[in-house]
Design a protein around this motif. Structure first.
Motif, short mmCIF file in Angstrom:
data_model
loop_
_atom_site.label_atom_id
_atom_site.label_comp_id
_atom_site.label_asym_id
_atom_site.label_seq_id
_atom_site.Cartn_x
_atom_site.Cartn_y
_atom_site.Cartn_z
N ARG A 147 -12.22 -3.99 -5.87
CA ARG A 147 -11.27 -4.91 -6.50
C ARG A 147 -11.99 -5.76 -7.53
O ARG A 147 -13.19 -5.98 -7.44
N PHE A 176 0.85 -1.19 0.00
CA PHE A 176 0.00 0.00 0.00
C PHE A 176 0.89 1.24 0.00
O PHE A 176 1.75 1.39 0.87
N GLY A 222 -11.58 0.66 -1.76
CA GLY A 222 -11.23 -0.75 -1.64
C GLY A 222 -11.83 -1.64 -2.70
O GLY A 222 -11.90 -2.85 -2.53
N GLN A 224 -2.53 0.30 -4.54
CA GLN A 224 -2.69 -0.91 -3.75
C GLN A 224 -2.41 -2.13 -4.64
O GLN A 224 -2.83 -2.17 -5.79
#
Length: 209
Positions: A204, A55, A202, A89
């Motif tokens: 994905r 990260f 977040g 990320q």
């Protein structure tokens, strides 16, 4: 930052944060190790799994503020300005054994964003240059996202998934901080604890079926 004679100040800041972690899992005796990050239509079960995550956080802030002092002890500083951010990320999982032979699942998400930030600082002056402070702020950013999912097997010889997605999305941010500060003439030194929450960061790429 610079404090003007009028009481206004102009401040620029840069925040950098880097973190990484890894984990290992092995098929238990008499049990199963399911490869939940792989495409379920091709390979499902592994003997071992090694995961690693990275990260990277780069944020630039330019803000203008104005301080109000209510009395000898209490002061506040409303502020507003611009924010730029680059956040990267990466999650990498290596599967081996059973349905896999040196397989890799690599998922990368990069966000570049720009937006506005508003907030307020509060100070409780204790004397002799010392004070306690608290801060609350919020941002709304326009984020450009790039997500990539790559899955290979047999040491890269077999490509199972190779997709890339580019999209734009609003990124709200809430932040709080508290700590202690000491001021000597035109210099201030502060230390404390800060908590940030970045929404919609977040996402994905996954294949549920």
């Amino acid at each position: 930052g610079y404090l003007f004679p009028s009481g206004w100040d102009l401040t620029g800041s840069y925040t950098y944060f880097h973190d990484s972690a890894s984990a290992f899992a092995e098929e238990p005796v008499g049990g199963n190790l399911w490869a939940t990050r792989s495409h379920p239509n091709v390979n499902q079960e592994a003997a071992t799994a090694i995961a690693s995550g990275i990260f990277n956080y780069d944020v630039f802030d330019l803000e203008a503020g104005y301080g109000y002092r209510f009395n000898e002890s209490i002061a506040i500083r409303p502020f507003g300005g611009l924010r730029w951010a680059n956040i990267d990320q990466n999650l990498n999982v290596r599967y081996d054994g059973r349905d896999f032979d040196d397989a890799v699942v690599d998922n990368n998400l990069t966000m570049n964003g720009f937006g506005f930030r508003l907030g307020m600082d509060g100070y409780w002056h204790l004397g002799h240059g010392w004070s306690l402070f608290g801060r609350g702020a919020g941002s709304v950013m326009y984020g450009k996202f790039q997500s990539r999912l790559l899955e290979t097997n047999f040491s890269g010889a077999d490509t199972i998934v190779n997709v890339q997605d580019n999209y734009n999305q609003a990124v709200p941010v809430l932040e709080t901080a508290m700590g202690a500060a000491w001021q000597y003439e035109g210099f201030q030194f502060a230390a404390g604890y800060e908590l940030n929450n970045w929404f919609n960061l977040g996402n994905r790429s996954m294949f549920p079926d």
